[in-house]
Each structure stands twice: as C-alpha cells, then as structure tokens.
Motif scaffolding. Structure first.
Motif, PDB file in Angstrom:
ATOM      1  N   LEU A  50       0.826  -1.205   0.000  1.00 55.64           N
ATOM      2  CA  LEU A  50       0.000   0.000   0.000  1.00 55.64           C
ATOM      3  C   LEU A  50       0.863   1.259   0.000  1.00 55.64           C
ATOM      4  N   LEU A  51       2.007   1.209   0.664  1.00 58.10           N
ATOM      5  CA  LEU A  51       2.882   2.377   0.711  1.00 58.10           C
ATOM      6  C   LEU A  51       3.404   2.714  -0.682  1.00 58.10           C
ATOM      7  N   ASN A  52       3.862   1.705  -1.417  1.00 59.40           N
ATOM      8  CA  ASN A  52       4.364   1.957  -2.771  1.00 59.40           C
ATOM      9  C   ASN A  52       3.259   2.469  -3.680  1.00 59.40           C
ATOM     10  N   PHE A  53       2.085   1.888  -3.553  1.00 56.06           N
ATOM     11  CA  PHE A  53       0.943   2.346  -4.353  1.00 56.06           C
ATOM     12  C   PHE A  53       0.647   3.814  -4.038  1.00 56.06           C
ATOM     13  N   SER A  54       0.632   4.144  -2.774  1.00 59.54           N
ATOM     14  CA  SER A  54       0.351   5.511  -2.347  1.00 59.54           C
ATOM     15  C   SER A  54       1.335   6.497  -2.955  1.00 59.54           C
ATOM     16  N   GLN A  55       2.614   6.125  -2.957  1.00 62.74           N
ATOM     17  CA  GLN A  55       3.634   7.039  -3.462  1.00 62.74           C
ATOM     18  C   GLN A  55       3.617   7.135  -4.990  1.00 62.74           C
ATOM     19  N   GLU A  56       3.495   5.994  -5.661  1.00 63.90           N
ATOM     20  CA  GLU A  56       3.533   5.999  -7.120  1.00 63.90           C
ATOM     21  C   GLU A  56       2.309   6.678  -7.729  1.00 63.90           C
ATOM     22  N   LYS A  57       1.161   6.505  -7.085  1.00 66.79           N
ATOM     23  CA  LYS A  57      -0.068   7.104  -7.597  1.00 66.79           C
ATOM     24  C   LYS A  57      -0.325   8.493  -7.008  1.00 66.79           C
ATOM     25  N   LYS A  58       0.598   8.924  -6.103  1.00 65.70           N
ATOM     26  CA  LYS A  58       0.472  10.246  -5.462  1.00 65.70           C
ATOM     27  C   LYS A  58      -0.920  10.442  -4.844  1.00 65.70           C
ATOM     28  N   ILE A  59      -1.295   9.456  -4.018  1.00 72.06           N
ATOM     29  CA  ILE A  59      -2.585   9.511  -3.341  1.00 72.06           C
ATOM     30  C   ILE A  59      -2.614  10.712  -2.386  1.00 72.06           C
ATOM     31  N   GLU A  60      -3.704  11.459  -2.447  1.00 74.23           N
ATOM     32  CA  GLU A  60      -3.862  12.626  -1.568  1.00 74.23           C
ATOM     33  C   GLU A  60      -4.450  12.216  -0.205  1.00 74.23           C
ATOM     34  N   PRO A  61      -4.062  12.906   0.870  1.00 75.65           N
ATOM     35  CA  PRO A  61      -2.955  13.867   0.931  1.00 75.65           C
ATOM     36  C   PRO A  61      -1.611  13.137   0.844  1.00 75.65           C
ATOM     37  N   VAL A  62      -0.718  13.630  -0.002  1.00 75.06           N
ATOM     38  CA  VAL A  62       0.582  12.989  -0.191  1.00 75.06           C
ATOM     39  C   VAL A  62       1.311  12.917   1.155  1.00 75.06           C
ATOM     40  N   SER A  93      10.908   4.857   7.146  1.00 71.00           N
ATOM     41  CA  SER A  93      12.283   4.408   6.916  1.00 71.00           C
ATOM     42  C   SER A  93      12.996   4.078   8.222  1.00 71.00           C
ATOM     43  N   ASP A  94      12.881   4.967   9.215  1.00 69.03           N
ATOM     44  CA  ASP A  94      13.576   4.754  10.487  1.00 69.03           C
ATOM     45  C   ASP A  94      13.060   3.525  11.220  1.00 69.03           C
ATOM     46  N   LEU A  95      11.760   3.253  11.077  1.00 66.88           N
ATOM     47  CA  LEU A  95      11.188   2.057  11.712  1.00 66.88           C
ATOM     48  C   LEU A  95      11.461   0.789  10.910  1.00 66.88           C
ATOM     49  N   GLY A  96      11.944   0.967   9.682  1.00 62.75           N
ATOM     50  CA  GLY A  96      12.215  -0.192   8.830  1.00 62.75           C
ATOM     51  C   GLY A  96      10.962  -0.945   8.455  1.00 62.75           C
ATOM     52  N   THR A  97       9.884  -0.185   8.176  1.00 60.75           N
ATOM     53  CA  THR A  97       8.600  -0.829   7.882  1.00 60.75           C
ATOM     54  C   THR A  97       7.945  -0.170   6.677  1.00 60.75           C
ATOM     55  N   THR A  98       7.043  -0.893   6.056  1.00 60.34           N
ATOM     56  CA  THR A  98       6.168  -0.318   5.022  1.00 60.34           C
ATOM     57  C   THR A  98       4.718  -0.401   5.483  1.00 60.34           C
ATOM     58  N   ASN A  99       4.529  -0.738   6.743  1.00 61.23           N
ATOM     59  CA  ASN A  99       3.190  -0.971   7.265  1.00 61.23           C
ATOM     60  C   ASN A  99       2.631   0.292   7.927  1.00 61.23           C
TER      61      ASN A  99
END
Length: 335
Positions: free
Chosen positions: A37-49, A59-65
């Motif tokens: 979901l994180l990659n989808f959000s970034q690639e599709k520029k889901i609002e609010p970005v 990144s600091d937490l080492g998670t995509t969740n």
C-alpha cells in the motif's frame, strides 16, 4: 500430479478447513496484486501525499506498514500530552498518515457492488473453519451479506468486541467459523477496549473516522499487509485476537485446503510452522495457479512438498488446478 478440485473431493477425505491467501483476492480483483500500500500511495500520489517527515518515520522504523507508523505517532502524542508538551505537529502527521491510508485503501479495494458475493459466500460455508491472511473485505462481505447469522461465526459476540474468554462454539458442526489471521479492514483495535468490528463495514469500506485519535480511546487499524514472517508473528503474538486465530490454525484436524497462499519461507514461515507442527492435520490440498507454465508448476509443487515435510508422521500433499475450484473460477472475477 495436478488434479482437478473434483478429483480431490472424490478421494473422500474430510476437507473441513480452508486457508486463503492474497492470490485468492488477486484472482478476483487485479488491483490486489499491488501488495504494498505504501508503494501504491507514493507511485499514484494519493492525496494527501505523505509528508517527508512521515516517510522518514517509515524508513527509520524499517517498515512499510501504515499501522506501525500510526501506532508510533499515537504513542508519541500520548507521551507528549502526559508531559504537558504541544502535540499539534504529531497529530498533524497522524492525520496525514490516517487520511492517506484511508484513500489508498479506497483506491485499491474492489467495489462492493461488483463483488460476486453470492458465489463466494456459498463456497466458503462448505468449510467449517476458514482462515484468511487477506486484509481486504472480500470474505467478510461475501459471508455477512449472503449467509444467515446462524450459520457463521467470527467470535465478535457482544458489542462487536472480541473476548478471548468467550470463544466457544456450541454447535460447531452446523456453522462456519472465520479467522482473520492478519486482521482485516473491518477490524480495529481500541486502546480502551481491545479488538472490535467496525460498524457499517458489512457493505462499505470503513469511514475515515474509524481510525481516529481520541487520546486513550484512540482506534487503530488491525491489519498486517506486509512484512517478514518474523514481523507478522510478533504482531500476531502481541494481539489477543490475532493470537487466538493463529493458535486455532495450529489445532485443525484432518484436511486443509490452501488457495492463493504462497507459503513463502520469508513471509509465511509462521503459517508453515503451524501446519507442519500440527500432527492432527493429516493431508493438505494446495491450489496451483492455472496460467503458470508447466515447468513453473513442477517447481512449485516440489517447493511445497519440501516446505511441508515432517520429521515424524507423514503429511499427504495434493495439488489441484486453481481454475477448477469455484473460488478461483472466471465467475468470481471482477473486471
């Protein structure tokens, strides 16, 4: 050898248990093949970005969740509040993540009106126990809206709340029990009262205020969309409802049907361990994706056989063509 589903049924084994994975959902709705979901959000520029500071927390937490980032922001806000510090900046970040998650889920989820609920619901209740690692609402919508309440249970008896001391099924042979191993979109964890079902999610996606900061009564989503097997197991063991579901998977008897679940050692080792260690489970039937090339199918069957080896009693493993099962047929696909 790859059988048809009818040939598996013809063996007259007891197939009371079902495990559904993301491949089941992807077959129905192609957008589910986008597992992050994180990659989808970034690639599709889901609002609010998502703000740069939020992405740094990921990144600091080492998670995509998303759930883990929301939880970290919640903890920070509560600590700041207890120390008498200003929480405005943290809560703005919390709302940024919450709103982006809400809109990302809505962008990827199959529409309620298009889902072939009747077909899916009828097939699911052929089993006594249905376990799913899908976070989407396909199983929930299909059963809640097509099967009478007397024929299905999900252990949210009172006020839509899970109570780990009240999980007995008095007539197990007559109902189908559902276990959301990695949580799901219709579930939330409330700091003040544990795990609950979201009101109104039986025929709609959750409203944005389903995940809302209300100090010690804050509600957070309960679904694990990605991460390693170790990460998933740690989240499962830290939650009373998820741990209950996982323990129930380790207790099933006779036969298990697996559809759309990769059993990858990196992401699904906790599922493999629950299956292999349970010697009351005697045989497993695994779906093989119909559109794979023959050599890929052979590789996959050898992979599964290798992963499900036991040191003591033998676990019989069968394979069947996915398209031969009603839950994977063209009839359930949504264009």
């Amino acid at each position: 050898m790859i059988l048809t589903w009818q040939e598996v049924l013809g063996k007259e084994y007891v197939w009371n248990n079902l495990l559904l994975g993301n491949g089941f959902s992807c077959n129905i709705w192609r957008n589910y093949s986008y597992t992050s979901l994180l990659n989808f959000s970034q690639e599709k520029k889901i609002e609010p970005v998502l703000k740069d500071s939020v992405l740094k927390i990921f990144s600091d937490l080492g998670t995509t969740n998303f759930e883990e980032v929301l939880n970290a922001l919640l903890t920070t806000a509560l600590v700041k509040e207890s120390l008498g510090e200003d929480t405005q900046e943290v809560l703005q970040l919390y709302d940024n993540v919450r709103e982006n998650l809400f809109n990302t889920v809505h962008s990827t989820h199959v529409p309620y009106s298009k889902l072939k609920k009747d077909i899916i619901g009828r097939e699911l209740i052929n089993f006594r126990k249905v376990f799913t690692t899908c976070y989407d609402l396909i199983p929930y919508w299909s059963v809640f809206n097509t099967i009478s309440s007397g024929k299905q249970v999900d252990f949210f008896w009172s006020n839509n709340t899970f109570n780990p001391r009240n999980v007995d099924i008095f007539y197990p042979a007559k109902v189908t029990a559902f276990y959301y191993l990695h949580g799901a979109l219709h579930l939330q964890k409330r700091l003040s009262s544990g795990v609950q079902k979201i009101l109104g999610a039986s025929n709609n996606l959750p409203e944005i205020d389903s995940y809302k900061f209300i100090e010690l009564d804050t509600v957070l989503p309960l679904f694990i969309t990605e991460g390693t097997s170790e990460y998933k197991l740690s989240k499962i063991e830290s939650n009373s409802y998820l741990n209950f579901c996982y323990q129930e998977l380790s207790k099933i008897e006779d036969g298990l049907v697996v559809i759309g679940q990769g059993l990858d050692p990196i992401y699904d080792q906790h599922l493999i361990d629950a299956i292999v260690a349970n010697e009351k489970l005697r045989y497993v039937a695994i779906s093989i994706y119909s559109e794979l090339k023959d050599y890929k199918k052979e590789q996959l069957m050898k992979f599964y056989e290798g992963r499900l080896l036991r040191n003591t009693s033998k676990l019989e493993v069968f394979f069947f063509d996915s398209a031969s099962h009603p839950l994977c047929s063209p009839e359930v696909k949504v264009s």
